[in-house]
Every structure is written in C-alpha cells, then in structure tokens.
Write a protein that holds these residues in place. Structure first.
Motif, PDB file in Angstrom:
ATOM      1  N   TYR A 183       0.853  -1.193   0.000  1.00 50.33           N
ATOM      2  CA  TYR A 183       0.000   0.000   0.000  1.00 50.33           C
ATOM      3  C   TYR A 183       0.887   1.241   0.000  1.00 50.33           C
ATOM      4  O   TYR A 183       1.858   1.320   0.757  1.00 50.33           O
TER       5      TYR A 183
ATOM      6  N   PRO B  90       0.107   4.978   0.678  1.00 51.21           N
ATOM      7  CA  PRO B  90      -0.946   5.926   1.035  1.00 51.21           C
ATOM      8  C   PRO B  90      -0.634   7.355   0.592  1.00 51.21           C
ATOM      9  O   PRO B  90       0.501   7.694   0.270  1.00 51.21           O
TER      10      PRO B  90
ATOM     11  N   CYS C  73      -3.029  11.196  -0.800  1.00 53.63           N
ATOM     12  CA  CYS C  73      -4.043  11.639  -1.770  1.00 53.63           C
ATOM     13  C   CYS C  73      -3.540  12.893  -2.473  1.00 53.63           C
ATOM     14  O   CYS C  73      -4.044  13.964  -2.235  1.00 53.63           O
TER      15      CYS C  73
ATOM     16  N   LEU D 178       8.402   2.925   3.852  1.00 59.70           N
ATOM     17  CA  LEU D 178       8.135   4.338   3.621  1.00 59.70           C
ATOM     18  C   LEU D 178       8.575   5.107   4.862  1.00 59.70           C
ATOM     19  O   LEU D 178       8.147   4.775   5.974  1.00 59.70           O
TER      20      LEU D 178
ATOM     21  N   LYS E 227       8.737   8.124   7.630  1.00 64.62           N
ATOM     22  CA  LYS E 227       7.606   8.853   8.233  1.00 64.62           C
ATOM     23  C   LYS E 227       7.349  10.178   7.516  1.00 64.62           C
ATOM     24  O   LYS E 227       6.213  10.642   7.473  1.00 64.62           O
ATOM     25  N   THR E 228       8.375  10.782   6.929  1.00 64.64           N
ATOM     26  CA  THR E 228       8.150  12.051   6.224  1.00 64.64           C
ATOM     27  C   THR E 228       7.282  11.847   4.989  1.00 64.64           C
ATOM     28  O   THR E 228       6.633  12.774   4.525  1.00 64.64           O
TER      29      THR E 228
ATOM     30  N   LEU F  35       4.900   9.505   4.833  1.00 62.62           N
ATOM     31  CA  LEU F  35       3.652   8.844   5.214  1.00 62.62           C
ATOM     32  C   LEU F  35       2.583   9.887   5.528  1.00 62.62           C
ATOM     33  O   LEU F  35       2.701  10.655   6.485  1.00 62.62           O
ATOM     34  N   HIS F  36       1.584   9.959   4.686  1.00 58.18           N
ATOM     35  CA  HIS F  36       0.432  10.819   4.972  1.00 58.18           C
ATOM     36  C   HIS F  36      -0.782  10.237   4.272  1.00 58.18           C
ATOM     37  O   HIS F  36      -0.651   9.493   3.310  1.00 58.18           O
ATOM     38  N   TYR F  37      -1.966  10.574   4.817  1.00 58.48           N
ATOM     39  CA  TYR F  37      -3.201  10.028   4.249  1.00 58.48           C
ATOM     40  C   TYR F  37      -3.976  11.101   3.489  1.00 58.48           C
ATOM     41  O   TYR F  37      -5.060  10.840   2.992  1.00 58.48           O
ATOM     42  N   ASP F  38      -3.435  12.340   3.464  1.00 55.92           N
ATOM     43  CA  ASP F  38      -4.183  13.448   2.845  1.00 55.92           C
ATOM     44  C   ASP F  38      -3.455  14.014   1.643  1.00 55.92           C
ATOM     45  O   ASP F  38      -2.454  13.466   1.200  1.00 55.92           O
TER      46      ASP F  38
ATOM     47  N   CYS G  90      -9.503  11.173   5.087  1.00 58.95           N
ATOM     48  CA  CYS G  90      -8.659  12.308   5.502  1.00 58.95           C
ATOM     49  C   CYS G  90      -8.583  13.421   4.456  1.00 58.95           C
ATOM     50  O   CYS G  90      -8.572  14.599   4.829  1.00 58.95           O
ATOM     51  N   PRO G  91      -8.517  13.114   3.134  1.00 66.06           N
ATOM     52  CA  PRO G  91      -8.392  14.212   2.171  1.00 66.06           C
ATOM     53  C   PRO G  91      -9.560  15.199   2.210  1.00 66.06           C
ATOM     54  O   PRO G  91      -9.429  16.323   1.732  1.00 66.06           O
TER      55      PRO G  91
ATOM     56  N   THR H 199      -7.577  17.201   9.163  1.00 67.40           N
ATOM     57  CA  THR H 199      -6.373  16.516   8.689  1.00 67.40           C
ATOM     58  C   THR H 199      -5.120  17.334   9.022  1.00 67.40           C
ATOM     59  O   THR H 199      -5.094  18.550   8.819  1.00 67.40           O
TER      60      THR H 199
ATOM     61  N   GLN I  32      -5.246  10.217  13.214  1.00 61.53           N
ATOM     62  CA  GLN I  32      -4.381  10.176  12.032  1.00 61.53           C
ATOM     63  C   GLN I  32      -2.906  10.162  12.446  1.00 61.53           C
ATOM     64  O   GLN I  32      -2.109   9.372  11.920  1.00 61.53           O
TER      65      GLN I  32
ATOM     66  N   TYR J  56       0.225   7.494  11.720  1.00 61.84           N
ATOM     67  CA  TYR J  56       1.594   7.783  11.266  1.00 61.84           C
ATOM     68  C   TYR J  56       2.618   7.230  12.263  1.00 61.84           C
ATOM     69  O   TYR J  56       3.597   6.600  11.891  1.00 61.84           O
TER      70      TYR J  56
ATOM     71  N   LEU K  83      -0.246   1.738   7.090  1.00 62.69           N
ATOM     72  CA  LEU K  83      -0.312   2.052   5.660  1.00 62.69           C
ATOM     73  C   LEU K  83      -1.716   1.882   5.101  1.00 62.69           C
ATOM     74  O   LEU K  83      -2.065   2.479   4.085  1.00 62.69           O
TER      75      LEU K  83
ATOM     76  N   HIS L 248      10.018  19.770  10.519  1.00 63.46           N
ATOM     77  CA  HIS L 248       9.278  18.523  10.570  1.00 63.46           C
ATOM     78  C   HIS L 248       9.949  17.595  11.576  1.00 63.46           C
ATOM     79  O   HIS L 248      11.171  17.598  11.733  1.00 63.46           O
ATOM     80  N   HIS L 249       9.140  16.786  12.255  1.00 66.06           N
ATOM     81  CA  HIS L 249       9.683  15.955  13.327  1.00 66.06           C
ATOM     82  C   HIS L 249      10.719  14.946  12.851  1.00 66.06           C
ATOM     83  O   HIS L 249      11.493  14.431  13.648  1.00 66.06           O
ATOM     84  N   ASP L 250      10.733  14.627  11.569  1.00 66.95           N
ATOM     85  CA  ASP L 250      11.704  13.644  11.079  1.00 66.95           C
ATOM     86  C   ASP L 250      12.899  14.294  10.378  1.00 66.95           C
ATOM     87  O   ASP L 250      13.788  13.602   9.907  1.00 66.95           O
TER      88      ASP L 250
END
Lengths: 180, 247
Positions: free
Chosen positions: A146, A148, A150, A172, A174-175, A177-180, B101-102, B107, B113, B117, B122, B244-246
């Motif tokens: 998968y 992820p 959008c 993947l 973490k930077t 990885l997002h769902y939006d 989420c989109p 979001t 959410q 993460y 995934l 960003h945290h990463d």
C-alpha cells in the motif's frame, strides 16, 4: 521481445489520475528509472491489455463493473500488486457516495440535477453498471503493498520502486507517510 | 526496602516515581514517557475505551489509563508486539468510521491520524464498514459529523465534568454505539453547547468541528506536520519546533 527490464503496468480505476500525475512528479528521475523499467498496459502507453508483469500500480477504488474486470486482469498478470493512493486503499473521496443509495446519486445527476436537459439515466449496455458501493481494492483481490496519500508524493513513488528494483522490502519513511 | 525505591515502578526498564492514587498513565505522563492514547486527557476521568494505552504489566495486558500504579510493577510499553496491537486497533477505528482524511478539516491536526503515522499504518487492513450516521449542522458555530466519531467520550466527559452542561452522551449497543445530544430535539443547535466550551474543541478527530474555520493552517505548519503525537501528548508539551519531526 526478450528483455531484462522490470515490466510495470499501471491503471486508474475510480481514480482522478492524480496518483499518475504524482508518479510523473518523479521528474527527471523517470529517465533513470526507464533504464530499468519498461511499461506494459498503462494510461501512458497504447497497450490495451495487461501482459505478465512484475509490478502493477493501481490507483482508484472500485466503483463500477469494468473496474472489477480490470483489477482482476492486473491481479492475474502482476507478480506484485500495489494499491496506490487513498482511493485504492479505503475508497477515498468517491466513497462519500456510500452515504447514499446509488439510485439516489443517478437520479440527482441525470434526472433532478440543476440544468439537466432531456432527463434520463444512461442505460446503454456499452456502459458499465455502477456498483452499489465504492470499495477498496483489497475487498476484491489480494494486495501486496500500500502506498498511502491523496496523492502519494513523487518521492514516495521513487522510494517504493527503488526498494522493489533493488530487491528490498519497501519501507516508507515517516516524512512520506500521509493520508491526505 | 531502599527508601529511594518506594513508590516507583519501571516502564521499559526506566524507574518511574508515582504517588498514591496515580494510574500507570499518570505516572508515565508526569515522567515524560509517552504511552499512545486517544480517549485519555489528564484533567478528565479515565475512560478505558480506545485501548491504545494497552501495556504489559507483569506479563498481563492492561489499560495504562485505568490501572493503578503499584510498587515494583514491571511495565512494558514500547515493544514491537504492542506497536502491532496498537496499529491493529487504529486500523479498526479507521474502518469503523468514514475516515476520508483528504476531505476532513481536521487533517494534519487529528490525533487518530497522527497515531496512524506514529504506528506506521499504511492501510485499514479490514473491510470498511462505511457507516451512515447522522451529520448535525444545526448549531450556528459547530458541526457534529458522527461518521468520524471514535466514541472516545471526551466531549461527554468534558461537558459533564468541566462545563457542567451535560450536552453529550454515548447511546446504543455494540456497533450501533453513537454520540447523542441532550436537547429536546436531539439537535446540537438546541443544546446549551457554546463554541468556547471545552467539549466543543476537545474532540481528537474531526467529529466536532468549528464552522467556517477549515483549512486555515498551511500544509507543513499543522500540528502533526511539526510535532509527533508523542510530543503533543506528554506532560512536558512544548510547541517550539519549526521543522518537521523527522528532519
């Protein structure tokens, strides 16, 4: 045609082609990629049906009968099938129609909507029938990975393809990885 | 017994002090140790519904938010096995609602959410339920979208214990469980809820949202673009990072 290149097929089902645009956002990295990859059936090629392939990238969920046929063709021919983007993973924005009956949606669009001329719900057998609900890919076929987002970023496409081409298990960061 | 070691437990081998009456979660938060959670807020009574704070206590699974701390307790929190269990719980919450989420105003600022993460989720793994729950847009300043509600009960408890208005309750059994509004019509607009009440902005997901304030923060500057869910939830919460945290 004999070749050592990895064959990749792509398709958009109930997608918006945004995942394919993000794929192209790999930009000049696509040139390097094409030294290792050749494309099978894809909106970017003229091949009509998927041949045996190494990787299938599928964007979009399942909203009609033709989507299901195409998905099964991909699953039967691709060693690795990747669900790309929110729609392929959980139905995405098109799954908002699951809040309504499919008949209500058709009536709104083709009979009762503002500005509808000559109202009738299209019924030619050429047209694939809508499913009663939008579904993610994994409800119909087994999905191997998968991706992820959008859409997922070009970097995320590059990461997962680089891993697979190198024979690594995709991961993947973490930077990405997002769902939006 | 060594005097210094009285009223301590260990979490992943780290010695953590506690005072009488504290839960494992209380002690962990006070020590700056993050135990994943959704339905817990320190100022409210614990709920024990999300199960994300499940830890191993002397070999048994317990909810850290409800289990009292006791002397010499051995707690395992940050283990690969617990991460898998917690990821499965988040997947269950995702498929149980319509978490698209989109389309959601929350979001980037949503704890559910951010936990996805944090746990490396995934996909939803399970077949989605696609519930059809009522959206209540009757309030002038707030909207209640039950499709995104995770039944954490934070709005219920905030309204009962902090605002004293008792606006919300959870009703229905099993998969039919849903949040209801205590007003004659059952509508939010006919309740005493005010947009400044804690209950109006404690929701960790996009179920209770302010009207006319969507998408105001640029992508990259939202809460969980800048902070991990762990940083945002521990007691030493300090929002000063800009990367960003990463990174």
């Amino acid at each position: 045609m004999m070749t050592n290149k990895v064959r990749v097929a792509t398709t958009s089902l109930a997608g918006c082609f945004g995942c394919h645009m993000s794929f192209l956002d790999m930009d000049e990295r696509l040139v390097g990629l094409l030294e290792h990859v050749e494309f099978d059936r894809s909106p970017l090629t003229d091949i009509k049906h998927c041949q045996p392939c190494d990787i299938g990238l599928v964007e979009g969920g399942l909203c009609n009968a033709e989507n299901v046929h195409v998905l099964r063709e991909f699953r039967n021919n691709c060693k690795i099938l990747i669900a790309v983007g929110a729609c392929a993973i959980n139905g995405g924005v098109p799954a908002m129609r699951n809040h309504y009956e499919v008949q209500e949606c058709l009536q709104e669009a083709y009979l009762n909507g503002v500005g509808v001329d000559n109202p009738m719900i299209p019924s030619d057998p050429e047209l694939p029938l809508l499913l009663s609900k939008v579904h993610p890919l994994h409800e119909v076929v087994r999905v191997d990975y998968y991706l992820p987002g959008c859409p997922p970023s070009g970097d995320a496409f590059y990461a997962i393809l680089s891993d697979l081409l190198a024979g690594r298990e995709p991961s993947l960061s973490k930077t990405m990885l997002h769902y939006d | 017994m060594n005097q210094l070691l009285e009223n301590t437990l260990t979490i992943d081998g780290q010695v953590v002090p506690f005072s009488a009456g504290q839960t494992i979660m209380d002690a962990a938060l006070a020590a700056g140790i993050y135990i994943p959670h959704l339905c817990h807020k320190p100022e409210l009574k614990p709920h024990g519904s999300c199960k994300l704070c499940t830890v191993d206590v002397d070999g048994r699974s317990m909810s850290a938010c409800t289990f009292p701390a006791s002397q010499g307790m051995q707690v395992a929190n940050n283990t690969p096995a617990l991460t898998e269990v917690r990821k499965t719980l988040v997947q269950m919450l995702f498929v149980e609602g319509n978490h698209l989420c989109p389309t959601c105003d929350k979001t980037g600022d949503c704890t559910l959410q951010a936990l996805g993460y944090h746990l490396g989720m995934l996909d939803g793994h399970f077949p989605p339920f696609y519930p059809r729950r009522e959206v209540d847009a009757s309030h002038p300043d707030l909207i209640l979208d039950r499709d995104r509600c995770i039944m954490c009960g934070l709005c219920v408890r905030a309204s009962q214990q902090i605002d004293g208005k008792n606006v919300f309750a959870l009703s229905g059994r099993g998969a039919q469980n849903h949040v209801i509004v205590n007003s004659p019509s059952g509508k939010l607009g006919d309740s005493d809820l005010n947009k400044d009440d804690l209950a109006a902005h404690i929701c960790p997901v996009g179920a209770i949202l302010p009207k006319n304030h969507g998408h105001e923060v640029p992508i990259g500057r939202r809460t969980f673009d800048l902070h991990t869910v762990a940083e945002s939830d521990i007691a030493t919460f300090n929002l000063h990072k800009t990367e960003h945290h990463d990174d």
